[in-house]
Design a protein around this motif. Sequence first.
Motif, PDB file in Angstrom:
ATOM      1  N   LYS A 183       0.804  -1.224   0.000  1.00 13.67           N
ATOM      2  CA  LYS A 183       0.000   0.000   0.000  1.00 13.67           C
ATOM      3  C   LYS A 183       0.837   1.275   0.000  1.00 13.67           C
ATOM      4  CE  LYS A 183      -3.924  -2.168   2.328  1.00 13.67           C
ATOM      5  NZ  LYS A 183      -4.842  -2.124   3.494  1.00 13.67           N
ATOM      6  N   ILE A 184       2.131   1.173  -0.104  1.00 12.07           N
ATOM      7  CA  ILE A 184       2.989   2.369  -0.126  1.00 12.07           C
ATOM      8  C   ILE A 184       3.089   2.868  -1.559  1.00 12.07           C
ATOM      9  CG2 ILE A 184       5.302   3.272   0.327  1.00 12.07           C
ATOM     10  CD1 ILE A 184       5.587   1.187   2.504  1.00 12.07           C
ATOM     11  N   LYS A 185       2.723   4.142  -1.757  1.00 17.10           N
ATOM     12  CA  LYS A 185       2.684   4.729  -3.096  1.00 17.10           C
ATOM     13  C   LYS A 185       4.034   5.379  -3.444  1.00 17.10           C
ATOM     14  CE  LYS A 185      -2.258   5.860  -2.952  1.00 17.10           C
ATOM     15  NZ  LYS A 185      -3.247   6.949  -3.064  1.00 17.10           N
ATOM     16  N   GLY A 186       4.511   5.112  -4.672  1.00 15.82           N
ATOM     17  CA  GLY A 186       5.713   5.779  -5.178  1.00 15.82           C
ATOM     18  C   GLY A 186       5.346   6.736  -6.297  1.00 15.82           C
ATOM     19  N   SER A 187       5.545   8.073  -6.078  1.00 15.61           N
ATOM     20  CA  SER A 187       5.128   9.076  -7.058  1.00 15.61           C
ATOM     21  C   SER A 187       6.213   9.302  -8.109  1.00 15.61           C
ATOM     22  CB  SER A 187       4.825  10.399  -6.353  1.00 15.61           C
ATOM     23  OG  SER A 187       6.005  10.923  -5.782  1.00 15.61           O
ATOM     24  N   HIS A 193       4.772   7.568  -0.252  1.00  8.01           N
ATOM     25  CA  HIS A 193       3.797   8.007   0.746  1.00  8.01           C
ATOM     26  C   HIS A 193       3.180   6.786   1.396  1.00  8.01           C
ATOM     27  CE1 HIS A 193       4.009  12.131  -0.810  1.00  8.01           C
ATOM     28  NE2 HIS A 193       4.032  11.561  -2.024  1.00  8.01           N
ATOM     29  N   THR A 194       3.260   6.730   2.709  1.00  7.31           N
ATOM     30  CA  THR A 194       2.685   5.612   3.464  1.00  7.31           C
ATOM     31  C   THR A 194       1.232   5.920   3.789  1.00  7.31           C
ATOM     32  OG1 THR A 194       3.454   6.610   5.514  1.00  7.31           O
ATOM     33  CG2 THR A 194       4.917   4.999   4.465  1.00  7.31           C
ATOM     34  N   PRO A 195       0.414   4.900   4.019  1.00  4.72           N
ATOM     35  CA  PRO A 195      -0.997   5.131   4.384  1.00  4.72           C
ATOM     36  C   PRO A 195      -1.103   5.968   5.662  1.00  4.72           C
ATOM     37  CG  PRO A 195      -0.653   2.848   3.788  1.00  4.72           C
ATOM     38  CD  PRO A 195       0.693   3.452   3.852  1.00  4.72           C
ATOM     39  N   GLY A 196      -1.979   6.974   5.596  1.00  7.51           N
ATOM     40  CA  GLY A 196      -2.162   7.850   6.733  1.00  7.51           C
ATOM     41  C   GLY A 196      -1.312   9.110   6.692  1.00  7.51           C
ATOM     42  N   SER A 197      -0.379   9.198   5.719  1.00 13.78           N
ATOM     43  CA  SER A 197       0.445  10.399   5.617  1.00 13.78           C
ATOM     44  C   SER A 197      -0.349  11.542   4.982  1.00 13.78           C
ATOM     45  CB  SER A 197       1.710  10.115   4.805  1.00 13.78           C
ATOM     46  OG  SER A 197       1.360   9.722   3.490  1.00 13.78           O
ATOM     47  N   THR A 198       0.242  12.737   4.983  1.00 16.46           N
ATOM     48  CA  THR A 198      -0.489  13.946   4.557  1.00 16.46           C
ATOM     49  C   THR A 198      -0.911  13.862   3.091  1.00 16.46           C
ATOM     50  OG1 THR A 198       0.826  15.235   6.121  1.00 16.46           O
ATOM     51  CG2 THR A 198      -0.372  16.459   4.439  1.00 16.46           C
ATOM     52  N   TRP A 209       4.215   0.641  -6.545  1.00 12.06           N
ATOM     53  CA  TRP A 209       3.733   0.294  -5.209  1.00 12.06           C
ATOM     54  C   TRP A 209       4.826  -0.466  -4.477  1.00 12.06           C
ATOM     55  CZ3 TRP A 209      -1.081   1.774  -3.406  1.00 12.06           C
ATOM     56  CH2 TRP A 209      -1.952   2.319  -4.347  1.00 12.06           C
ATOM     57  N   PHE A 210       4.928  -0.161  -3.162  1.00  9.13           N
ATOM     58  CA  PHE A 210       5.926  -0.837  -2.345  1.00  9.13           C
ATOM     59  C   PHE A 210       5.261  -1.450  -1.134  1.00  9.13           C
ATOM     60  CE2 PHE A 210       8.138   2.677  -4.470  1.00  9.13           C
ATOM     61  CZ  PHE A 210       9.123   1.972  -5.134  1.00  9.13           C
ATOM     62  N   CYS A 211       5.898  -2.541  -0.694  1.00 10.58           N
ATOM     63  CA  CYS A 211       5.348  -3.240   0.463  1.00 10.58           C
ATOM     64  C   CYS A 211       5.967  -2.756   1.770  1.00 10.58           C
ATOM     65  CB  CYS A 211       5.580  -4.751   0.317  1.00 10.58           C
ATOM     66  SG  CYS A 211       4.746  -5.453  -1.126  1.00 10.58           S
ATOM     67  N   SER A 212       7.127  -2.115   1.695  1.00  8.56           N
ATOM     68  CA  SER A 212       7.782  -1.605   2.899  1.00  8.56           C
ATOM     69  C   SER A 212       8.600  -0.365   2.531  1.00  8.56           C
ATOM     70  CB  SER A 212       8.682  -2.681   3.522  1.00  8.56           C
ATOM     71  OG  SER A 212       9.739  -2.997   2.632  1.00  8.56           O
ATOM     72  N   GLU A 213       8.924   0.392   3.562  1.00  7.65           N
ATOM     73  CA  GLU A 213       9.709   1.599   3.342  1.00  7.65           C
ATOM     74  C   GLU A 213      11.128   1.266   2.887  1.00  7.65           C
ATOM     75  OE1 GLU A 213       9.625   4.368   6.521  1.00  7.65           O
ATOM     76  OE2 GLU A 213       7.460   4.327   6.770  1.00  7.65           O
ATOM     77  N   LYS A 214      11.665   0.171   3.394  1.00  5.75           N
ATOM     78  CA  LYS A 214      13.009  -0.239   2.977  1.00  5.75           C
ATOM     79  C   LYS A 214      13.049  -0.539   1.494  1.00  5.75           C
ATOM     80  CE  LYS A 214      14.515  -2.146   7.419  1.00  5.75           C
ATOM     81  NZ  LYS A 214      15.012  -3.349   8.128  1.00  5.75           N
ATOM     82  N   GLU A 215      11.975  -1.172   1.027  1.00  2.19           N
ATOM     83  CA  GLU A 215      11.900  -1.494  -0.409  1.00  2.19           C
ATOM     84  C   GLU A 215      11.834  -0.213  -1.244  1.00  2.19           C
ATOM     85  OE1 GLU A 215       9.063  -3.963  -3.558  1.00  2.19           O
ATOM     86  OE2 GLU A 215       8.622  -3.997  -1.397  1.00  2.19           O
ATOM     87  N   ALA A 216      11.088   0.778  -0.758  1.00  6.41           N
ATOM     88  CA  ALA A 216      10.974   2.047  -1.479  1.00  6.41           C
ATOM     89  C   ALA A 216      12.312   2.788  -1.476  1.00  6.41           C
ATOM     90  CB  ALA A 216       9.892   2.914  -0.840  1.00  6.41           C
ATOM     91  N   ALA A 218      15.266   1.455  -1.151  1.00  6.22           N
ATOM     92  CA  ALA A 218      16.209   0.697  -2.006  1.00  6.22           C
ATOM     93  C   ALA A 218      15.979   1.010  -3.464  1.00  6.22           C
ATOM     94  CB  ALA A 218      16.065  -0.794  -1.739  1.00  6.22           C
ATOM     95  N   ALA A 219      14.748   1.359  -3.832  1.00  8.75           N
ATOM     96  CA  ALA A 219      14.439   1.678  -5.230  1.00  8.75           C
ATOM     97  C   ALA A 219      14.770   3.137  -5.555  1.00  8.75           C
ATOM     98  CB  ALA A 219      12.969   1.412  -5.506  1.00  8.75           C
ATOM     99  N   GLY A 220      15.295   3.914  -4.604  1.00  7.01           N
ATOM    100  CA  GLY A 220      15.682   5.298  -4.889  1.00  7.01           C
ATOM    101  C   GLY A 220      14.646   6.314  -4.503  1.00  7.01           C
ATOM    102  N   TYR A 221      13.639   5.939  -3.751  1.00 13.16           N
ATOM    103  CA  TYR A 221      12.612   6.870  -3.309  1.00 13.16           C
ATOM    104  C   TYR A 221      12.922   7.365  -1.892  1.00 13.16           C
ATOM    105  CZ  TYR A 221       9.686   5.613  -7.303  1.00 13.16           C
ATOM    106  OH  TYR A 221       9.193   5.431  -8.562  1.00 13.16           O
ATOM    107  N   ARG A 222      12.397   8.564  -1.599  1.00 20.22           N
ATOM    108  CA  ARG A 222      12.609   9.141  -0.282  1.00 20.22           C
ATOM    109  C   ARG A 222      11.292   9.516   0.338  1.00 20.22           C
ATOM    110  NH1 ARG A 222      11.643  14.509  -0.251  1.00 20.22           N
ATOM    111  NH2 ARG A 222      11.696  15.670  -2.222  1.00 20.22           N
ATOM    112  N   PRO A 223      11.238   9.591   1.673  1.00 21.69           N
ATOM    113  CA  PRO A 223       9.982   9.966   2.329  1.00 21.69           C
ATOM    114  C   PRO A 223       9.708  11.450   2.146  1.00 21.69           C
ATOM    115  CG  PRO A 223      11.727   9.768   3.947  1.00 21.69           C
ATOM    116  CD  PRO A 223      12.297   9.300   2.648  1.00 21.69           C
ATOM    117  N   PRO A 224       8.472  11.894   2.291  1.00 23.49           N
ATOM    118  CA  PRO A 224       8.168  13.341   2.196  1.00 23.49           C
ATOM    119  C   PRO A 224       8.771  14.105   3.377  1.00 23.49           C
ATOM    120  CG  PRO A 224       6.225  12.136   2.909  1.00 23.49           C
ATOM    121  CD  PRO A 224       7.265  11.096   2.549  1.00 23.49           C
ATOM    122  N   LYS A 225       9.003  15.356   3.174  1.00 23.91           N
ATOM    123  CA  LYS A 225       9.597  16.185   4.223  1.00 23.91           C
ATOM    124  C   LYS A 225       8.644  16.394   5.388  1.00 23.91           C
ATOM    125  CE  LYS A 225      12.790  18.621   1.210  1.00 23.91           C
ATOM    126  NZ  LYS A 225      13.234  19.939   0.695  1.00 23.91           N
TER     127      LYS A 225
END
Length: 226
Positions: A183-187, A193-198, A209-216, A218-225
């Motif tokens: 359920k983790i979205k990669g823009s 963006h994780t479920p429940g985020s802004t 789509w990613f299953c975990s933050e580590k997977e995201a 590892a794919a070169g994505y970063r969390p929102p500020k």
Amino acid sequence: MESLMGIGFLSIMFSIGYLLFVFIRKFFSKEDKRLSRKIFYPCFIGGLLLMFITAPFTDQQTYSAAKKSEDLTAEVKELTSEKSNLQKEQKTLKQQIKQAQEKLTATQTENKALKKENEKLAKEKDKLTKEKKSLTEKLAKAEIKSGEEKPELKEKSASAAAPPSNNNDSSSQNTAQSNQECKIKGSVNHIYHTPGSTYYNRTKNVVQWFCSEKEAQAAGYRPPKR
């Protein structure tokens, strides 16, 4: 005193002249011409007295004049020495001024060269800044493009790794199940963006789509500020 001495001198000269006149006239005219004592002696004796009386004052004045002359001579020598020293100082000052002018000319030339070099460096800096900006834009476009291509490659690899199946229902069920688990979205901006985020519900352009933050990550994505 000088005038009295002059009168005495003239009186003596007059008496001597009168004496000579009497002798010459007596010699040539052969007359018994007597010397007038009332004229000769008063003039001669009076002149001598005036000469003797005024002599000390005259000597003093002469000494004073000589001393003044010596003082003036010494002053002239001193002024001449000062003039020589001033000429030497003037010569030294001229040399110093010449050296200062040479240094000033050299400094101005160096400043002009530095100014030209600074202008050249400023142009090179502007050029490099433009190149950096262009490369940054190209890199951003390349990252966006690579982000768009990654899901397709992942889907292709997943489809290639999955066992062949002729049943469409089973494949659709597996896809739905994977979407429910991951359920983790990669823009497109490479932000996950994780479920429940802004911005989770606002993110519609999901690239992956990613299953975990580590997977995201590892794919070169970063969390929102935030």
